[in-house]
Structure formats: C-alpha cells, structure tokens
Design a protein around this motif. Structure first.
Motif, PDB file in Angstrom:
ATOM      1  N   VAL A   1     -29.046  14.900 -41.931  1.00 49.48           N
ATOM      2  CA  VAL A   1     -29.554  14.838 -41.028  1.00 49.48           C
ATOM      3  C   VAL A   1     -30.091  15.561 -39.491  1.00 49.48           C
ATOM      4  O   VAL A   1     -30.683  16.117 -39.448  1.00 49.48           O
ATOM      5  CB  VAL A   1     -29.247  13.406 -40.263  1.00 49.48           C
ATOM      6  CG1 VAL A   1     -30.099  12.929 -39.110  1.00 49.48           C
ATOM      7  CG2 VAL A   1     -28.973  12.206 -41.736  1.00 49.48           C
ATOM      8  N   HIS A   2     -28.612  15.890 -39.617  1.00 53.60           N
ATOM      9  CA  HIS A   2     -28.666  17.343 -38.424  1.00 53.60           C
ATOM     10  C   HIS A   2     -29.447  18.406 -38.877  1.00 53.60           C
ATOM     11  O   HIS A   2     -30.006  18.764 -38.199  1.00 53.60           O
ATOM     12  CB  HIS A   2     -27.143  17.026 -38.164  1.00 53.60           C
ATOM     13  CG  HIS A   2     -26.821  18.188 -36.427  1.00 53.60           C
ATOM     14  ND1 HIS A   2     -27.104  18.160 -35.206  1.00 53.60           N
ATOM     15  CD2 HIS A   2     -26.387  19.064 -36.267  1.00 53.60           C
ATOM     16  CE1 HIS A   2     -27.221  18.626 -34.589  1.00 53.60           C
ATOM     17  NE2 HIS A   2     -26.082  19.606 -35.143  1.00 53.60           N
ATOM     18  N   VAL A   3     -28.913  18.842 -39.997  1.00 49.13           N
ATOM     19  CA  VAL A   3     -29.682  19.960 -40.647  1.00 49.13           C
ATOM     20  C   VAL A   3     -31.212  20.035 -40.842  1.00 49.13           C
ATOM     21  O   VAL A   3     -32.506  20.620 -40.307  1.00 49.13           O
ATOM     22  CB  VAL A   3     -29.329  20.229 -42.269  1.00 49.13           C
ATOM     23  CG1 VAL A   3     -29.977  21.261 -42.474  1.00 49.13           C
ATOM     24  CG2 VAL A   3     -28.078  20.426 -41.966  1.00 49.13           C
ATOM     25  N   GLN A   4     -31.539  18.467 -41.240  1.00 49.40           N
ATOM     26  CA  GLN A   4     -33.129  18.954 -41.143  1.00 49.40           C
ATOM     27  C   GLN A   4     -33.835  18.525 -39.968  1.00 49.40           C
ATOM     28  O   GLN A   4     -34.624  19.178 -40.188  1.00 49.40           O
ATOM     29  CB  GLN A   4     -33.691  17.241 -41.359  1.00 49.40           C
ATOM     30  CG  GLN A   4     -32.999  16.799 -43.497  1.00 49.40           C
ATOM     31  CD  GLN A   4     -33.756  18.282 -44.204  1.00 49.40           C
ATOM     32  OE1 GLN A   4     -35.228  18.724 -44.123  1.00 49.40           O
ATOM     33  NE2 GLN A   4     -32.966  18.928 -44.993  1.00 49.40           N
ATOM     34  N   GLU A   5     -32.937  18.533 -38.558  1.00 48.08           N
ATOM     35  CA  GLU A   5     -33.993  17.966 -37.638  1.00 48.08           C
ATOM     36  C   GLU A   5     -33.929  18.882 -37.342  1.00 48.08           C
ATOM     37  O   GLU A   5     -34.418  19.325 -36.275  1.00 48.08           O
ATOM     38  CB  GLU A   5     -33.078  16.837 -36.235  1.00 48.08           C
ATOM     39  CG  GLU A   5     -32.653  15.672 -36.867  1.00 48.08           C
ATOM     40  CD  GLU A   5     -32.238  14.470 -35.976  1.00 48.08           C
ATOM     41  OE1 GLU A   5     -32.498  13.551 -35.928  1.00 48.08           O
ATOM     42  OE2 GLU A   5     -31.462  15.059 -35.612  1.00 48.08           O
ATOM     43  N   PHE A   6     -32.830  19.974 -37.049  1.00 45.57           N
ATOM     44  CA  PHE A   6     -32.703  21.349 -36.284  1.00 45.57           C
ATOM     45  C   PHE A   6     -33.201  22.531 -37.701  1.00 45.57           C
ATOM     46  O   PHE A   6     -32.817  23.705 -37.356  1.00 45.57           O
ATOM     47  CB  PHE A   6     -30.954  21.966 -36.011  1.00 45.57           C
ATOM     48  CG  PHE A   6     -30.951  21.261 -34.835  1.00 45.57           C
ATOM     49  CD1 PHE A   6     -31.301  21.276 -33.744  1.00 45.57           C
ATOM     50  CD2 PHE A   6     -30.628  19.935 -35.076  1.00 45.57           C
ATOM     51  CE1 PHE A   6     -31.035  21.125 -32.509  1.00 45.57           C
ATOM     52  CE2 PHE A   6     -29.963  18.886 -33.784  1.00 45.57           C
ATOM     53  CZ  PHE A   6     -30.425  19.977 -32.340  1.00 45.57           C
ATOM     54  N   LEU A   7     -33.627  21.782 -38.974  1.00 44.18           N
ATOM     55  CA  LEU A   7     -34.105  23.331 -40.046  1.00 44.18           C
ATOM     56  C   LEU A   7     -35.160  24.065 -39.419  1.00 44.18           C
ATOM     57  O   LEU A   7     -34.625  25.425 -39.692  1.00 44.18           O
ATOM     58  CB  LEU A   7     -34.562  22.721 -41.061  1.00 44.18           C
ATOM     59  CG  LEU A   7     -35.140  23.537 -42.137  1.00 44.18           C
ATOM     60  CD1 LEU A   7     -33.490  24.237 -43.209  1.00 44.18           C
ATOM     61  CD2 LEU A   7     -35.329  22.523 -43.356  1.00 44.18           C
ATOM     62  N   PRO A   8     -35.852  24.021 -38.798  1.00 40.36           N
ATOM     63  CA  PRO A   8     -36.720  25.222 -38.436  1.00 40.36           C
ATOM     64  C   PRO A   8     -36.315  26.556 -37.911  1.00 40.36           C
ATOM     65  O   PRO A   8     -36.206  27.584 -37.766  1.00 40.36           O
ATOM     66  CB  PRO A   8     -37.609  24.655 -37.470  1.00 40.36           C
ATOM     67  CG  PRO A   8     -38.008  22.941 -37.877  1.00 40.36           C
ATOM     68  CD  PRO A   8     -36.423  22.904 -38.288  1.00 40.36           C
ATOM     69  N   ILE A   9     -35.282  25.871 -36.883  1.00 37.02           N
ATOM     70  CA  ILE A   9     -34.372  27.416 -36.150  1.00 37.02           C
ATOM     71  C   ILE A   9     -33.402  27.786 -36.822  1.00 37.02           C
ATOM     72  O   ILE A   9     -33.256  29.418 -36.210  1.00 37.02           O
ATOM     73  CB  ILE A   9     -33.290  26.535 -34.955  1.00 37.02           C
ATOM     74  CG1 ILE A   9     -34.285  25.475 -34.130  1.00 37.02           C
ATOM     75  CG2 ILE A   9     -33.468  27.796 -34.567  1.00 37.02           C
ATOM     76  CD1 ILE A   9     -33.511  24.272 -33.214  1.00 37.02           C
ATOM     77  N   ILE A  10     -33.430  27.809 -37.704  1.00 35.12           N
ATOM     78  CA  ILE A  10     -32.629  28.314 -38.532  1.00 35.12           C
ATOM     79  C   ILE A  10     -33.209  29.531 -40.032  1.00 35.12           C
ATOM     80  O   ILE A  10     -32.817  30.061 -40.985  1.00 35.12           O
ATOM     81  CB  ILE A  10     -31.021  27.920 -39.198  1.00 35.12           C
ATOM     82  CG1 ILE A  10     -31.408  26.670 -40.343  1.00 35.12           C
ATOM     83  CG2 ILE A  10     -30.062  27.538 -37.838  1.00 35.12           C
ATOM     84  CD1 ILE A  10     -30.614  26.076 -40.208  1.00 35.12           C
ATOM     85  N   GLN A  11     -34.307  28.816 -39.741  1.00 31.89           N
ATOM     86  CA  GLN A  11     -35.299  29.873 -41.062  1.00 31.89           C
ATOM     87  C   GLN A  11     -35.803  30.579 -40.437  1.00 31.89           C
ATOM     88  O   GLN A  11     -35.748  30.947 -39.519  1.00 31.89           O
ATOM     89  CB  GLN A  11     -36.932  28.284 -41.316  1.00 31.89           C
ATOM     90  CG  GLN A  11     -36.340  27.564 -42.097  1.00 31.89           C
ATOM     91  CD  GLN A  11     -37.160  26.187 -42.410  1.00 31.89           C
ATOM     92  OE1 GLN A  11     -38.103  26.402 -41.649  1.00 31.89           O
ATOM     93  NE2 GLN A  11     -37.248  25.739 -42.615  1.00 31.89           N
ATOM     94  N   LEU A  12     -35.474  31.732 -42.261  1.00 31.32           N
ATOM     95  CA  LEU A  12     -36.430  33.029 -41.748  1.00 31.32           C
ATOM     96  C   LEU A  12     -37.306  33.018 -40.734  1.00 31.32           C
ATOM     97  O   LEU A  12     -38.551  32.203 -41.466  1.00 31.32           O
ATOM     98  CB  LEU A  12     -36.406  34.152 -43.011  1.00 31.32           C
ATOM     99  CG  LEU A  12     -34.934  33.433 -44.106  1.00 31.32           C
ATOM    100  CD1 LEU A  12     -35.390  34.935 -44.963  1.00 31.32           C
ATOM    101  CD2 LEU A  12     -34.034  34.985 -42.685  1.00 31.32           C
ATOM    102  N   GLY A  13     -38.121  33.579 -39.936  1.00 28.90           N
ATOM    103  CA  GLY A  13     -39.362  34.224 -39.857  1.00 28.90           C
ATOM    104  C   GLY A  13     -39.076  32.731 -37.785  1.00 28.90           C
ATOM    105  O   GLY A  13     -40.632  33.183 -37.171  1.00 28.90           O
ATOM    106  N   PHE A  14     -38.406  32.504 -38.227  1.00 27.83           N
ATOM    107  CA  PHE A  14     -38.803  31.991 -37.087  1.00 27.83           C
ATOM    108  C   PHE A  14     -38.481  32.786 -35.606  1.00 27.83           C
ATOM    109  O   PHE A  14     -39.195  32.400 -34.969  1.00 27.83           O
ATOM    110  CB  PHE A  14     -37.643  30.773 -36.868  1.00 27.83           C
ATOM    111  CG  PHE A  14     -37.851  29.692 -34.900  1.00 27.83           C
ATOM    112  CD1 PHE A  14     -38.465  28.295 -35.178  1.00 27.83           C
ATOM    113  CD2 PHE A  14     -36.930  30.394 -34.397  1.00 27.83           C
ATOM    114  CE1 PHE A  14     -38.726  27.815 -33.921  1.00 27.83           C
ATOM    115  CE2 PHE A  14     -37.259  28.934 -32.699  1.00 27.83           C
ATOM    116  CZ  PHE A  14     -38.104  27.941 -32.950  1.00 27.83           C
TER     117      PHE A  14
END
Length: 333
Positions: A115-128
């Motif tokens: 759940v924590h990963v899905q909430e913060f997923l954009p921050i650790i994606q390439l290109g962010f």
C-alpha cells in the motif's frame, strides 16, 4: 589507488586563498581529482547499500532515484565536455548498479509494504525527478522573523499531505490537491530543522509534478524562504563543528535545496566535510557508532549533487577558491 589516497589529496586542497595577493587557484586544476574522489565515495556508499538492499525503506529509494538522475546529468555534461575515459566509465557502471539496486529493493519493498509503495510510486519512477536549469543563491533577506514552533505534528501529517499532492490516495484523486490542514502545515514560516525539510520536499514535489495553481503559484516564494533558513542552519552547524545529531540534516538540506536550484549549498568546504564523515572501511555514513542506510542514502544523494554541479557548473565551486563571489544567478548552458 585506495579511497583514502584521493580523499587525503582532496582534504589538503585549499578552501580559499591564503592571502588576497597570492596566486588564486582554479577549480579546473583539480576538477578530475575532485570528481574521482566523489565517485570513490559514491561507489563505497552504493556497495554498502547493496549489502543491505533487503532493508531499504521508501525514503532510501527516493534518495537513490535522485542520485540516478544526478548521474545521468553528469554523463550528459561530460558528453559535451569530455573527461578522462575512466571517470566516464565509473559513472556509467555506477548508474547501472543503482538501476539494479533500485529494482531489487523495489521488489522487497513491494512485498512488505504494498500500500505504501502504491501511494508513493510516482516519486520513485524514472523521469519524475528533474535537475535545475536555472541556479541562484539563497538570500538572507528572505528569512522572515519567526516564533518558536513545535514540528511534531509534521511528522505525523507530512505523508498524508504528500499522498494528497500525488493524487494516489484513492482511485479518482487528482495530483496537486491539498487540504486546508496541509496548506497550513506546509506554509508556516515558523518551522525549523526537519520540519523545514518536509516543507522543501513538498514544494519540490509540486514542481516535479507541474503544479502551478492555487497554493503552488507561490512555490518559488516558499522555496526562497525555506532554503534561506536552511542555509542559516547549515552555517550554524558548520560553526558548531557539526554535532552528530545535525549531520544528516546538514546533508539533507544540501540535497533538497540543491535540487531547488540554490547553488550556494555546494560549497567546497562542505563537500570535504561530508567526505570526511564516511566510514572508510564500511563505506557507510554513521549515526553515533552505527552504520545507517538512511543517512548513507542521504549522503550519496547530496554527493551526487556535488558531482553534477562540478560537471555542469564548475564555476560554482570557484567561489570556495576565490575571495569574491560570482553573479547571483548562473544561467543554463
């Protein structure tokens, strides 16, 4: 050469001329040595994190993602102004190692905290994460008078505010959202220490997302104020010889405000200070007498910024060697 070799040489380099009339050294004379020393530190820090990859938290993943972007910026800068091939190859290999580390750590984290990963997923994606294109200095006049303030509430509420900003709380949430509570918490001028870090991190996220309406019309205003306060805190910590309890915050301030485009955080003396904190045997950065993954991740993120500025804007370092300051704003090139 061992890590201690280039580090010792770097620590012996001057932070400023001995006299106004003595020959003024140039950063360009030492650029490759400084780059080699930073890369040696990053390699050792990454090796430590690789050994603890099953225990990395979301915050550590964020710092590693920022380091990845910084290394990409270094490669792009060195493609234009070439450096010795071994240095370029070191950056390429280190970048690949980070990609592998992030991938394996993400798998562990996704299993333990989905759940924590899905909430913060954009921050650790390439290109962010994006590096600054315009650089400026902090301005002491941007620091407004403040009152004593307790920031305990921030620790409990900041994650909720970030999730609102990212728009990942529920299915139909939209990015750039914020509640009245979050607006009040994140725009107060009375925060200090780690509270300030939360505030700067929040407005950095808003910039990366592209938020420009409502509260975020004033993003630069808030970053100007908060990073000017952070500069004061770092200068105070420097004057107090960096007690252990302030070292992580010192590096985090450099990392976040550097990403905000405040180039005066990249002081040559501060680079030497951070390098000196690394455990030469274990490669980690320690809290009291123990290695910590979080402090090490903060450190490598900050050091990645130093390397990027050295590659892209070495003139920023010149002010640590020269008695006079360069212009307030460094235009992109």
């Amino acid at each position: 050469m061992s890590f201690l070799g280039p580090l010792l040489l770097l620590l012996l380099l001057p932070s400023s001329p001995l006299t106004a009339s003595s020959p003024q050294p140039s950063i360009l004379e030492y650029k490759d040595t400084i780059a080699k020393t930073i890369l040696s530190s990053l390699e050792r820090g990454t090796l430590f994190l690789e050994r603890t990859k099953g225990h990395l938290k979301m915050s550590t993943m964020i710092y590693l993602q920022i380091l990845q972007v910084e290394l990409q910026g270094v490669q792009e800068a060195w493609a234009v102004e070439p450096v010795p091939e071994p240095l370029f190859e070191k950056v390429r290999i280190l970048s690949e190692r980070l990609m592998n580390l992030r991938s394996s750590s993400f798998d562990h984290l996704n299993q333990s905290e989905p759940v924590h990963v899905q909430e913060f997923l954009p921050i650790i994606q390439l290109g962010f994460w994006k590096l600054p294109h315009i650089w400026t200095d902090t301005n002491a006049s941007k620091v407004f008078p403040t009152t004593q303030f307790s920031g305990f509430l921030m620790q409990d509420s900041s994650s909720q505010c970030v999730v609102e900003l990212l728009g990942t709380r529920v299915k139909d949430s939209q990015p750039c959202s914020y509640s009245p509570l979050c607006e009040a918490l994140l725009t107060t001028y009375d925060g200090s220490d780690h509270y300030l870090s939360h505030q700067v991190f929040y407005f950095l996220l808003s910039r990366m997302i592209g938020c420009t309406e409502g509260l975020f019309k004033e993003t630069q205003h808030f970053l100007d104020h908060f990073c000017a306060k952070m500069m004061n805190l770092n200068q105070k910590a420097d004057a107090e010889r960096h007690p252990d309890s302030h070292q992580e915050l010192f590096m985090q301030n450099i990392l976040f405000c550097g990403l905000g485009g405040f180039v005066d955080f990249y002081k040559f003396q501060w680079l030497k200070t951070i390098l000196n904190w690394q455990n030469p045997q274990k490669g980690c950065f320690m809290k009291t007498d123990a290695c910590t993954t979080h402090r090490t991740a903060v450190a490598v993120g900050a050091l990645g910024g130093f390397l990027y500025v050295l590659a892209k804007h070495p003139e920023a370092y010149e002010r640590s060697f020269q008695p006079t300051s360069s212009p307030n704003t460094i235009a992109p090139r």
